[in-house]
Design an enzyme around this catalytic site. Structure first.
Site, short mmCIF file in Angstrom:
data_model
loop_
_atom_site.label_atom_id
_atom_site.label_comp_id
_atom_site.label_asym_id
_atom_site.label_seq_id
_atom_site.Cartn_x
_atom_site.Cartn_y
_atom_site.Cartn_z
N VAL A 45 1.17 -0.96 -0.01
CA VAL A 45 -0.31 -0.26 -0.16
C VAL A 45 1.20 1.02 -0.23
CG1 VAL A 45 -2.44 1.48 1.22
CG2 VAL A 45 -1.47 -1.18 1.55
N GLY A 46 0.91 2.00 -0.74
CA GLY A 46 1.88 2.69 -2.15
C GLY A 46 2.45 3.98 -0.65
N CYS A 47 2.66 3.91 0.73
CA CYS A 47 2.22 5.29 1.11
C CYS A 47 4.39 6.01 1.04
CB CYS A 47 2.24 4.79 2.54
SG CYS A 47 3.42 4.20 3.48
N HIS A 48 4.76 4.94 0.26
CA HIS A 48 6.05 6.07 -0.37
C HIS A 48 6.11 6.77 -0.88
CE1 HIS A 48 6.28 1.92 -1.94
NE2 HIS A 48 6.97 2.89 -2.95
N ARG A 49 5.61 6.89 -1.57
CA ARG A 49 4.48 7.13 -3.09
C ARG A 49 4.20 9.18 -3.11
NH1 ARG A 49 3.12 2.14 -4.77
NH2 ARG A 49 4.71 1.01 -5.66
#
Length: 158
Positions: A127-131
């Site tokens: 779940v791409g929270c780093h994006r």
């Protein structure tokens, strides 16, 4: 409830599962780790852990990975679930801002509220929270550490 560990080039990762669905992917010592990790039974051979580790191996080799093949279960408030579902739609190698996510939820939603939900994402990387970046493109906080966020974005060639 089960747990397993994965050694990545960014440090040890804790995988959590309930009902053979992935419920957590945390860097060891990151903010907002579940308090009840001792309640989880260590098991490395669960199908969901084997699949997750195979995909993480490919991801950390710099390959574009389709994590949608994994059976995940996100648990949180309605608001957090809305934010996390938007995070799932951010394509590999792309970024969005907290404000853009907020505007998808409501015209009156604050970027700061979105930031709080992003920070509590239980399934990092997938779940791409780093994006998610600041409105000016700045690399703002990351529960796993800003250094890891930078490395994940570089890995995706951002």
């Amino acid at each position: 409830m089960y747990k397993s560990y994965y050694d990545s080039k960014l440090g040890k990762i804790i995988l959590l599962s309930k009902n053979n669905k992935l419920t957590g992917l945390y860097f060891e010592n990151q903010k907002y780790l579940p308090l009840n990790l001792d309640d989880y039974i260590k098991s490395d051979d669960l199908d969901i852990f084997v699949k997750t580790k195979e995909l993480l191996d490919s991801y950390f080799k710099g390959e574009k990975v389709d994590f949608s093949k994994l059976d995940i279960a996100l648990e949180g408030s309605d608001f957090r679930l809305k934010v996390w579902k938007i995070l799932l739609k951010i394509p590999y190698g792309e970024v969005t801002t907290y404000g853009e996510i907020a505007s998808k939820i409501s015209k009156n939603m604050s970027a700061q509220a979105v930031g709080g939900a992003v920070a509590h994402n239980p399934i990092s990387i997938i779940v791409g929270c780093h994006r998610v970046v600041g409105s000016d493109g700045s690399l703002t906080g990351y529960a796993g550490g800003i250094e890891r966020k930078i490395e994940l974005l570089e890995l995706e060639k951002m």
